[in-house]
Design a protein around this motif. Structure first.
Motif, PDB file in Angstrom:
ATOM      1  N   GLN A 191    -121.892 -84.328 -25.737  1.00  0.00           N
ATOM      2  CA  GLN A 191    -122.169 -83.479 -24.581  1.00  0.00           C
ATOM      3  C   GLN A 191    -121.302 -83.902 -23.396  1.00  0.00           C
ATOM      4  O   GLN A 191    -121.208 -85.090 -23.071  1.00  0.00           O
ATOM      5  CB  GLN A 191    -123.638 -83.561 -24.186  1.00  0.00           C
ATOM      6  N   GLU A 193    -120.684 -83.295 -19.305  1.00  0.00           N
ATOM      7  CA  GLU A 193    -121.254 -82.772 -18.062  1.00  0.00           C
ATOM      8  C   GLU A 193    -120.405 -83.255 -16.901  1.00  0.00           C
ATOM      9  O   GLU A 193    -120.121 -84.455 -16.798  1.00  0.00           O
ATOM     10  CB  GLU A 193    -122.709 -83.223 -17.895  1.00  0.00           C
ATOM     11  N   ASN A 233    -118.514 -78.638 -18.389  1.00  0.00           N
ATOM     12  CA  ASN A 233    -119.744 -78.726 -19.175  1.00  0.00           C
ATOM     13  C   ASN A 233    -119.542 -78.050 -20.533  1.00  0.00           C
ATOM     14  O   ASN A 233    -119.166 -76.872 -20.594  1.00  0.00           O
ATOM     15  CB  ASN A 233    -120.897 -78.043 -18.427  1.00  0.00           C
TER      16      ASN A 233
END
Length: 324
Positions: A191, A193, A233
């Motif tokens: 992930q 971010e 993101n």
């Protein structure tokens, strides 16, 4: 005795011949090997077939191809049973050994992924790959371009151009060749971010699987590389290796040296025995996650262009690879 990599190809060729109800030629075998993840050309297939003929495992029927003999069927049933399990990590270990790139001389082989691109899509695909590489989505901006008539032992289907991208397992080869014991342990979905990795969303172990974990994530179409580049993101692919905690300083020195040769992409160096970005690490070891070289290819698929990718596929002389 033939090396394990050759033996594995021999067994796979016998499987292909055994699955056919008629003689099979080298070209068809090369095509099927390609479908099964082997970057091997027709000329190399003929070399392997001669070995099988000499061992009495296959029989040649003029120009129409080969069939498997009874002796070959028995060998196929008995040989390399362990090859059905843990195949990926075995292949990776062999390529790590063959990856002999020297950071001081700038010569030697790195491990590459092979992606076949339709000639009609090549310009658009390489534009996207260049864009992803320029924004740090992969470990190196260098690629190798392989045409159909190449002298390299890499199979390129008709109407395609093969693009070799540097595989992140190259890091493991560099560490190994510089005295650092290293084991690739996970491939995963990371992930992102605010343009920074925050943790793995999913992990697949390299040990005990017959399909490369990164290829599994590609098939799932789990990434959002372009979104991560454009907005900060999204989801990118990365893998994790572990080394002895005592080798952390040496590993860091090697990775800093590699940056000068356009080999980068390591995210962090973990703490001894501690999870790294949610990836479990053994006691006394540290984990090192690295962005994979195939992220740029995943971005191409996100853009709707079909490509055929084989992670951790071969080795290539790094000095012959250039920036797009």
């Amino acid at each position: 005795m033939t090396d394990p990599n050759v033996e594995r190809k021999l067994v796979e060729i016998m499987r292909i011949i055994n699955e056919s109800d008629k003689p099979v030629g080298a070209r068809l075998i090369a095509d099927e090997l390609h479908n099964r993840g082997y970057a091997i050309g027709e000329r190399a297939v003929r070399y392997h077939l001669r070995i099988l003929d000499e061992r009495g495992f296959t029989k040649k029927h003029g120009y129409i191809g080969r069939t498997i003999t009874e002796r070959g069927k028995k060998e196929l049933n008995d040989a390399l049973i362990s090859d059905r399990f843990g195949f990926v990590i075995t292949k990776i270990e062999e390529l790590m050994y063959r990856a002999n790139y020297n950071l001081e001389t700038g010569k030697g082989n790195v491990i590459v992924n092979i992606t076949n691109i339709d000639k009609n899509d090549y310009d658009n695909a390489t534009d996207i790959i260049r864009y992803a590489m320029e924004h740090g989505a992969t470990i190196s901006p260098r690629v190798g371009i392989i045409e159909e008539d190449t002298d390299l032992d890499i199979y390129v289907p008709d109407g395609k151009v093969a693009l070799a991208t540097v595989c992140s397992i190259t890091f493991d080869g560099l560490l190994l060749n510089n005295g650092v014991p290293v084991v690739p342990i996970y491939g995963g979905l990371m992930q992102m971010e605010d343009y920074s990795p925050t943790g793995f969303l999913d992990l697949i172990s390299y040990s005990g699987t017959s399909i490369d974990p990164i290829k599994i994530f590609l098939r799932r179409k789990a990434t959002s590389i372009l979104e991560a580049i454009d907005t900060g993101n999204g989801k990118m692919l990365a893998n994790v290796r572990q080394i002895p905690a005592s080798a952390a300083q040496r590993a860091t020195e090697i990775m800093e040296m590699a940056k000068k040769e356009d080999i980068t992409g390591h995210i962090t160096v973990g703490d001894p025995g501690e999870d790294v970005l949610y990836a479990p690490i053994e006691r006394g070891k540290i984990g090192i996650p690295v962005m994979v070289g195939i992220n740029s290819v995943a971005a191409v698929e996100e853009a709707g262009i079909n490509v055929d990718t084989h992670p951790v596929s071969a080795v290539m002389e790094y000095s012959k690879m250039k920036k797009l």
